[in-house]
Write an enzyme that holds these catalytic residues in place. Sequence first.
Site, PDB file in Angstrom:
ATOM      1  N   ARG B 253       0.866  -1.184   0.000  1.00 47.36           N
ATOM      2  CA  ARG B 253       0.000   0.000   0.000  1.00 47.36           C
ATOM      3  C   ARG B 253       0.900   1.231   0.000  1.00 47.36           C
ATOM      4  O   ARG B 253       1.461   1.598   1.031  1.00 47.36           O
ATOM      5  CB  ARG B 253      -0.865  -0.030   1.263  1.00 47.36           C
ATOM      6  CG  ARG B 253      -2.017   0.957   1.276  1.00 47.36           C
ATOM      7  CD  ARG B 253      -2.601   1.066   2.674  1.00 47.36           C
ATOM      8  NE  ARG B 253      -1.763   1.904   3.511  1.00 47.36           N
ATOM      9  CZ  ARG B 253      -1.659   1.779   4.840  1.00 47.36           C
ATOM     10  NH1 ARG B 253      -2.328   0.847   5.486  1.00 47.36           N
ATOM     11  NH2 ARG B 253      -0.873   2.579   5.532  1.00 47.36           N
ATOM     12  N   HIS B 257      -3.558   4.517   4.598  1.00 50.65           N
ATOM     13  CA  HIS B 257      -4.719   3.624   4.723  1.00 50.65           C
ATOM     14  C   HIS B 257      -5.949   4.324   4.142  1.00 50.65           C
ATOM     15  O   HIS B 257      -6.669   3.789   3.312  1.00 50.65           O
ATOM     16  CB  HIS B 257      -4.956   3.267   6.190  1.00 50.65           C
ATOM     17  CG  HIS B 257      -6.312   2.690   6.462  1.00 50.65           C
ATOM     18  ND1 HIS B 257      -6.693   1.461   5.978  1.00 50.65           N
ATOM     19  CD2 HIS B 257      -7.379   3.196   7.136  1.00 50.65           C
ATOM     20  CE1 HIS B 257      -7.948   1.218   6.353  1.00 50.65           C
ATOM     21  NE2 HIS B 257      -8.387   2.257   7.054  1.00 50.65           N
ATOM     22  N   TYR B 266       4.145   5.274  11.522  1.00 52.45           N
ATOM     23  CA  TYR B 266       4.412   3.856  11.814  1.00 52.45           C
ATOM     24  C   TYR B 266       5.294   3.132  10.801  1.00 52.45           C
ATOM     25  O   TYR B 266       5.588   1.959  10.986  1.00 52.45           O
ATOM     26  CB  TYR B 266       3.086   3.098  12.004  1.00 52.45           C
ATOM     27  CG  TYR B 266       2.082   3.267  10.872  1.00 52.45           C
ATOM     28  CD1 TYR B 266       2.201   2.516   9.697  1.00 52.45           C
ATOM     29  CD2 TYR B 266       1.010   4.149  10.976  1.00 52.45           C
ATOM     30  CE1 TYR B 266       1.275   2.666   8.672  1.00 52.45           C
ATOM     31  CE2 TYR B 266       0.077   4.300   9.959  1.00 52.45           C
ATOM     32  CZ  TYR B 266       0.218   3.551   8.803  1.00 52.45           C
ATOM     33  OH  TYR B 266      -0.683   3.686   7.792  1.00 52.45           O
TER      34      TYR B 266
END
Lengths: 328, 359
Positions: B253, B257, B266
């Site tokens: 990805r 998100h 993160y």
Amino acid sequence: MTNLTMVKAINAGLRKAMERDPKVLLFGEDIGRLGGVFRVTDGLQKDFGEHRVLDAPLAESGIVGTAVGLAMRGYRPVLEIQFDGFVYPGFDQIVSQVAKFHRRMDGAVAMPITIRIPYGGGIGAVEHHSESPEAYFAHTAGLRVLTPSDPQSAYLTIQQAITCNDPVIYFEPKRRYWDKGEVDESQSALDLGAVADPWRARIVKAGSDVTVACYGPMVRTCLEAAAVATDISLEVVDLQALAPIDYETLVASVQRTSRLVVVHEAALSGGVGAEIAARIGEKCFYELEAPVTRVAGFDVPYPASRIEEHFLPDLNRVLDAAERVMGY
Amino acid sequence: MADERVSAVQLLTPEGQRVAHPEYDINLTDAELRGLYRDMVLVRRIDTEATALQRQGELGLWAPCLGQEAAQVGSARAMAPNDFAFPTFREHGVTWCRGVAALDMLAILRGISNGGWDPSLHRCGPYSIVIGAQVLHGVGYAMGVQFDGAEDVAVTYFGDGAMAQGDVNEAFVFAASFSAPVVFFCQNNQWAISQPSDRQGNIQLYERANGFGFPGVQVDGNDVLAVLAVTKVALERARSGNGPTLIEAYTYRMGAHTTSDDPTRYRLAGELETWRLRDPIERLKAYLARQGIADRSYFDQIEQEGEKLAEQIRDGVRAMVPPKPESMFDDVYSEPHARIDEQRAEMLEYLASFEDAGG
């Protein structure tokens, strides 16, 4: 007319629905070879085959979730959740998917799914086998909730639930499963039309002093109370549909009697009775002679079976409430 | 591939070299190869435009599929017209291939609908938001296909995060038990919001299929040819009555998100750089150019088509107006419902009271 138990009456109704529509299929745990733990589906797999009466893996969310896909493929699934307390693993699929799909898709996809759930106590069962979770479902937009109270109403309403193009949660009062009654098996619910509208409440005993609104297992209890109440004339209304509730019938009854007692096994707070009390307060403010009074289970987890009689509303608690509303 | 954990089927290297695989192969015409390129470029253009529109306040949210175009286009182009896709909210490449109009994909994120299209028209379900729920729907649909004696296949899409969900694992059980004609297409994009995929289990995702009794295969999710080849085999397996397959498309990805997410909290920037070198569109472009299947003028033409599409999306989104308030009562039920009728009337009466006051 045939004298049947409620178990046999629902079985006959399921058979009728399956004969009428080849897209109706039954899906649940132990419903095929065994005929269900209560034998409601007894003999149906033998007569209709394994592709119409399917034994499911032991997973409630899986049963409900796959039913959504079956409905998308044009099937009309009738699911059996083995006991009330086992519906919660399937709750997410019921609330987030089954209930919302038709709205989400602007009406392009129907969810004609019937979810049968044996519910309620009074059979001396172990934990998770005696619950009355109907309020969760009655609260959920997109669902309809029906509950029969006797063999004849069960025979008709199960057929109507299956024919309905909306999802129907069908609560079967398990302590009344073995009650017998006259059932006219020559009747097909569809042919009766408005004569047996499942969404209308039924006045099962006329009376003049107090309206007693009840449903499912409590209808017999309330009828028994009405039969022994010598000084007070009770009108017993079997709601039959908990979502949507037929307020037209209920309001008309309360306008005659001026008093309402609502009876259910489910815990008091946030229950169906609370919703009815609020509604009748709005609609019958000037007619009411006493506050709408509820007789219900307590706000505790369903107790161990040896003391369940103290949890369940019974004839005496119904009469006690009727006397209290007469005292105003 | 570079990662030690990965032994994925690959037919096109990150540099655009065609390689052979002992089990999987695919023969496509030049037009089909160009078509895959076009799909991926246009899907990316929709994706970047939608991200921009969210930043401009025109969309409430967007879940970018940036980097996952090959996994989505390759698998969806493997499907037959009558097969049925069950996507999540990130599968813009899948819905594109199923013929859903770009603007319809955006309706839910514009906040004017909870759906967007008629599933039966495109043979593609709605964007599913509850993680894993649609996987059971796909299995149920496939069971229906089986009872009909038909030869359609359901393809269910989900991510690495969904592999932890009960519904996905129940879907595996039901599919195996009924030998349902379904393909489980898992895009392992490495991140379930902030959690790396090893949080979802400690064996590789495709290997989980073994425990359920059907085959699992890992494919290079950034290789559109390999994804197409692997998905075709799984579809044929399902179609011929041999049951489900789990495909793990190993991808990344590249975006957040959703537009509400901040991946810099993160994960390291270096990881993104590594995956940029494996970009699914660049590798097919390199292959097409090297083989002389497409040239600069073709690439330019597709780019222009993308710009035109983006313009249509910009104009179209701004023209999307909220439905009437009382439409919330429509289609809650398919049959008459007293409470709904009553509340709709109450709302209309209340709204009308303002008109009277102003009138």
